[in-house]
Design an enzyme around this catalytic site. Structure first.
Site, PDB file in Angstrom:
ATOM      1  N   SER A   1       0.823  -1.202   0.000  1.00 25.79           N
ATOM      2  CA  SER A   1       0.000   0.000   0.000  1.00 25.79           C
ATOM      3  C   SER A   1       0.864   1.262   0.000  1.00 25.79           C
ATOM      4  CB  SER A   1      -0.967  -0.033   1.194  1.00 25.79           C
ATOM      5  OG  SER A   1      -1.938   0.975   1.103  1.00 25.79           O
TER       6      SER A   1
ATOM      7  N   ASP B   1      -9.915  -5.188  -4.393  1.00 26.51           N
ATOM      8  CA  ASP B   1      -9.225  -4.108  -3.702  1.00 26.51           C
ATOM      9  C   ASP B   1      -9.837  -2.778  -4.109  1.00 26.51           C
ATOM     10  OD1 ASP B   1      -7.414  -2.264  -2.619  1.00 26.51           O
ATOM     11  OD2 ASP B   1      -5.707  -3.609  -2.928  1.00 26.51           O
TER      12      ASP B   1
ATOM     13  N   HIS C   1      -7.811  -5.342  -0.001  1.00 31.36           N
ATOM     14  CA  HIS C   1      -6.603  -4.603   0.364  1.00 31.36           C
ATOM     15  C   HIS C   1      -5.865  -5.214   1.558  1.00 31.36           C
ATOM     16  CE1 HIS C   1      -4.302  -0.970  -0.437  1.00 31.36           C
ATOM     17  NE2 HIS C   1      -4.209  -0.748   0.856  1.00 31.36           N
TER      18      HIS C   1
END
Length: 410
Positions: A183, A351, A380
């Site tokens: 991320s 995601d 995610h």
């Protein structure tokens, strides 16, 4: 109720959500989860002592200072298998995401957590912790109570924190480093790799939920807050620090979830549907997550969502002209990342933050053709806490590293 609230708070660890917390924040930390700073004593347990060594893994703490004065901790982890050769394998730096710290890589069992898995495969594991997180150590002159301490976005995390971590590992090991990011850790990595002096010290890069462009995120709650310009409201209120352990926020979220919203659905509205999230461990995750970050960091991300750019922080026309020599912030040129640098990316069809359309935008700008692993049902959070991540993701990533001929024996 506690489990539902825990899910929501853990979700914020990789998202851009819930500025409401700062509107009501009293900046109070939950006892025993205080982040160490120059204003604290030095008695707080380290990440090594608290989470890694109890699982039987040798771990040492390393302290570094960034070029702008922040004091960060790196942990070095090796295998619990005494039969491995004494000489460690190649170094791997694990870079966590937004509102997380280095603990994110060790939250599941040793058989499921990437930090432990890499160590058991003979890699020399290094764990990064950016400024403002629990495991960082403050600043040489600023207190965490000073607004200037929180004057940073992921741009500084890339150019100062990640750069110094890579330099330090290179100095200690005399070896190029593998980087694994999740991320925000992928944004930091891609930005840092546009700098030739950083690339020279990197062997290869693996990106989980890769993010650079954010124009097509599908998370409804995040879209709503971006549209309301909550980031600008927070800035106008003079709020600099985002602390998701505010007692007032916890009370607010508790009342919000209790009979009004299903917090499991709210989690989905932030991250996408997580196929393999271990619900039975959320209370344990909450012992470590989330970590603080800055309001400026969040505003930078919101700027990117609105404008569809992968650029430096936008200060406005006049300050941009003074700082950058142009009215718009400079873009990060992904095409400047050398074609010779091996890249591996894993992304999910569920995601809601690392959207596949934005990833295609990233891929078009890169000189190289990264190796890709697509998991249709992954959201995610699955990339770091899925109970199936070893088989679904990590084994493939380790195979990619090994094909480069640089890995240690296992």
């Amino acid at each position: 109720m506690q489990s539902s609230l825990s899910l929501l708070v853990v979700a914020t660890a990789t998202t851009f959500a819930l500025f409401i917390q700062e509107i009501t924040a009293d900046q109070t930390y939950v006892p025993n989860l205080r982040r160490r700073s120059p204003d604290d004593d030095d008695d707080a347990p380290s990440l090594c002592a608290l989470l890694i060594e109890p699982s039987g893994y040798p771990c040492t703490e390393h302290n570094i200072q960034t070029n702008d004065g922040y004091l960060l901790a790196l942990q070095r982890v090796s295998s619990r298998n005494s039969n491995l050769r004494v000489q460690p394998g190649p170094p791997v730096l694990l870079q966590h995401g937004l509102f997380m710290g280095g603990d994110a890589w060790f939250l599941n069992s040793p058989e499921q957590s990437l930090g432990f898995i890499l160590a058991d495969h003979g890699f020399d594991v290094w764990v990064g912790n950016v400024r403002g997180t629990r495991w960082s150590h403050g600043h040489i002159s600023l207190s965490v109570k000073d607004k200037d301490f929180w004057d940073f976005s992921w741009q500084e995390l890339a150019f100062y924190d990640l750069a110094k971590m890579i330099q330090y590992i290179n100095l200690i090991t005399s070896s190029k480093t593998f980087i694994v990011g999740h991320s925000q850790g992928t944004i930091m990595s891609l930005a840092a790799l546009t700098q030739p002096d950083i690339v020279e010290m990197v062997e290869a890069v693996a990106l989980l939920s890769p993010i650079s462009y954010l124009e097509h995120i599908t998370a409804p709650l995040v879209q709503r807050m971006v549209g309301m310009h909550l980031d600008q409201m927070v800035s106008a209120m003079g709020i600099h620090k985002l602390n998701f352990r505010s007692n007032l926020l916890i009370d607010l979220l508790d009342s919000l979830c209790d009979g009004h919203l299903d917090c499991n659905d709210l989690l989905t509205s932030i991250t996408g549907v997580n196929c393999c999230f271990n619900n039975s461990r959320v209370d344990f995750y909450l012992e470590y997550e989330p970590h603080p970050s800055s309001a400026k960091n969040m505003r930078h991300l919101f700027q990117m969502i609105r404008k569809g750019t992968f650029s430096q922080y936008d200060y406005g026309r006049f300050k941009n002209l003074r700082l950058y020599g142009q009215t718009k912030p400079p873009a990060f040129e992904l095409s400047s990342i050398p074609k010779s640098l091996p890249l591996w990316m894993s992304y999910g069809g569920s995601d809601a933050l690392a959207d596949t359309i934005d990833l295609q935008h990233t891929l078009k700008e890169l000189q190289s053709t990264p190796e890709l692993l697509y998991l249709e049902n992954y959201g995610h959070l699955d990339f770091i806490v899925s109970a199936k991540a070893k088989e679904d993701i990590y084994d493939h990533m380790i195979g990619f590293f090994r094909l480069l001929g640089k890995s240690g024996s296992s």
